[in-house]
Design a protein around this motif. Structure first.
Motif, PDB file in Angstrom:
ATOM      1  N   VAL A   1       0.997  -1.309  -0.077  1.00  0.00           N
ATOM      2  CA  VAL A   1       0.106  -0.112  -0.016  1.00  0.00           C
ATOM      3  C   VAL A   1       0.923   1.423  -0.025  1.00  0.00           C
ATOM      4  CG1 VAL A   1      -1.664   1.214   1.328  1.00  0.00           C
ATOM      5  CG2 VAL A   1      -2.163  -1.001   1.289  1.00  0.00           C
ATOM      6  N   VAL A   2       0.581   2.262  -0.921  1.00  0.00           N
ATOM      7  CA  VAL A   2       1.326   3.349  -1.000  1.00  0.00           C
ATOM      8  C   VAL A   2       0.326   4.610  -0.251  1.00  0.00           C
ATOM      9  CG1 VAL A   2       2.233   5.267  -2.612  1.00  0.00           C
ATOM     10  CG2 VAL A   2       2.516   2.901  -2.937  1.00  0.00           C
ATOM     11  N   VAL A   3       0.995   5.303   0.654  1.00  0.00           N
ATOM     12  CA  VAL A   3       0.421   6.377   1.458  1.00  0.00           C
ATOM     13  C   VAL A   3       0.981   7.725   0.992  1.00  0.00           C
ATOM     14  CG1 VAL A   3      -0.855   7.169   3.450  1.00  0.00           C
ATOM     15  CG2 VAL A   3      -0.282   4.696   2.812  1.00  0.00           C
TER      16      VAL A   3
ATOM     17  N   THR B   1      -6.314   4.514   4.546  1.00  0.00           N
ATOM     18  CA  THR B   1      -5.224   3.511   4.447  1.00  0.00           C
ATOM     19  C   THR B   1      -5.598   2.579   5.565  1.00  0.00           C
ATOM     20  OG1 THR B   1      -3.561   5.029   3.762  1.00  0.00           O
ATOM     21  CG2 THR B   1      -2.729   3.234   4.728  1.00  0.00           C
ATOM     22  N   ARG B   2      -5.987   3.027   6.589  1.00  0.00           N
ATOM     23  CA  ARG B   2      -6.406   2.171   8.005  1.00  0.00           C
ATOM     24  C   ARG B   2      -7.563   1.150   7.378  1.00  0.00           C
ATOM     25  NH1 ARG B   2      -7.562   5.646  10.919  1.00  0.00           N
ATOM     26  NH2 ARG B   2      -5.684   5.989  12.233  1.00  0.00           N
TER      27      ARG B   2
ATOM     28  N   SER C   1      -1.135  12.353  10.838  1.00  0.00           N
ATOM     29  CA  SER C   1       0.448  12.095  10.180  1.00  0.00           C
ATOM     30  C   SER C   1       0.422  10.684   9.997  1.00  0.00           C
ATOM     31  CB  SER C   1       1.472  12.858  10.953  1.00  0.00           C
ATOM     32  OG  SER C   1       1.352  11.628  12.183  1.00  0.00           O
ATOM     33  N   GLY C   2       1.344  10.269   9.432  1.00  0.00           N
ATOM     34  CA  GLY C   2       1.911   8.657   9.086  1.00  0.00           C
ATOM     35  C   GLY C   2       1.925   8.069  10.615  1.00  0.00           C
TER      36      GLY C   2
ATOM     37  N   GLY D   1      -2.416   4.008  15.746  1.00  0.00           N
ATOM     38  CA  GLY D   1      -3.622   3.184  15.697  1.00  0.00           C
ATOM     39  C   GLY D   1      -3.776   2.069  15.144  1.00  0.00           C
ATOM     40  N   LEU D   2      -2.875   1.303  14.748  1.00  0.00           N
ATOM     41  CA  LEU D   2      -2.569  -0.073  14.267  1.00  0.00           C
ATOM     42  C   LEU D   2      -2.297  -0.928  15.303  1.00  0.00           C
ATOM     43  CD1 LEU D   2      -1.230   0.316  10.328  1.00  0.00           C
ATOM     44  CD2 LEU D   2      -3.698   0.078  11.421  1.00  0.00           C
TER      45      LEU D   2
END
Length: 233
Positions: free
Chosen positions: A6-8, A40-41, A62-63, A69-70
């Protein structure tokens, strides 16, 4: 087997550039590309994702907010135009840091690290149980969860004490705690995380693992007793 990626990045140009590098690589599969942490999440929670190319500066979250949060994180390659983020990136167990603009050669070297780590994970056998990978002294080590006795804060590092040897890893306690199964490990003090299966006895002040007394923060005794009851049931 390809790595699902995945690209963010909130920059459309940079996102397209990285996505093209992913699509052109024979060992990578692009699952999605997003401009924000929320989308993304949702993707990571709904699809198998092995590798995350992550920009840090994004609107709203932010990243690093995304990673906080993961509970379970894929491998992380941080992508940024600011070198100031490099050290903090490794607090989150990032396997590499790519400085914008990215060259194909540098991209491929980062991907090679991710592929090597993925291959190491495959070598684990089921009968030895769950394991994690850590980076210590510039080398990757496979650590079986059951062999970890406790983890303690050690300046900018965490010290992992196992049956066989000890390791120093550049990480925060919070970040490393997220790598461990919550039903087996407990943060009993600001400076200590313990494997609850290893506890031999405890009171209101200490938990004992072998001859070592590990301090308990105030009010942790009851929480530890509950965790031990769940573990033994």
């Amino acid at each position: 087997m390809k790595l699902n990626c995945v690209v963010v990045d909130d920059s459309t140009i940079h996102r397209i550039t990285i996505a093209k590098l992913v699509n052109d690589h024979p060992d990578l599969n692009l699952v999605g590309d997003f401009s924000n942490a929320s989308e993304t999440r949702n993707c990571i929670l709904s699809k198998p994702v092995d590798l995350l190319f992550l920009d840090i500066e994004m609107p709203v979250q932010s990243g690093f907010d995304l990673l906080d949060g993961l509970k379970k994180r894929p491998q992380i390659i941080v992508v940024s135009s600011k070198p100031d983020y490099a050290l903090k990136a490794f607090d989150y167990a990032a396997i590499d840091y790519l400085h914008k603009p990215i060259t194909k050669d540098r991209f491929n070297k980062a991907v090679e690290k991710a592929l090597n780590l993925q291959n190491l994970k495959k070598e684990g056998t089921e009968d030895e149980g769950d394991f994690i990978f850590i980076k210590s002294n510039l080398k990757n080590f496979k650590i079986f969860i059951s062999k970890i006795k406790w983890i303690e804060a050690y300046g900018d590092y965490v010290k992992i004490i196992t049956e066989d040897e000890n390791h120093l890893v550049l990480s925060t306690m919070k970040s490393f705690e997220n790598e461990l199964p919550s039903d087996k490990f407990m943060r009993v003090h600001k400076s200590f995380i313990i494997n609850i299966d290893r506890i031999e006895r405890f009171n209101s002040k200490f938990a004992e693992i072998g001859p070592v007394k590990i301090p308990l923060s105030r009010n942790k005794k009851e929480e530890l007793a509950q965790a031990l009851n769940k573990s033994s049931s």
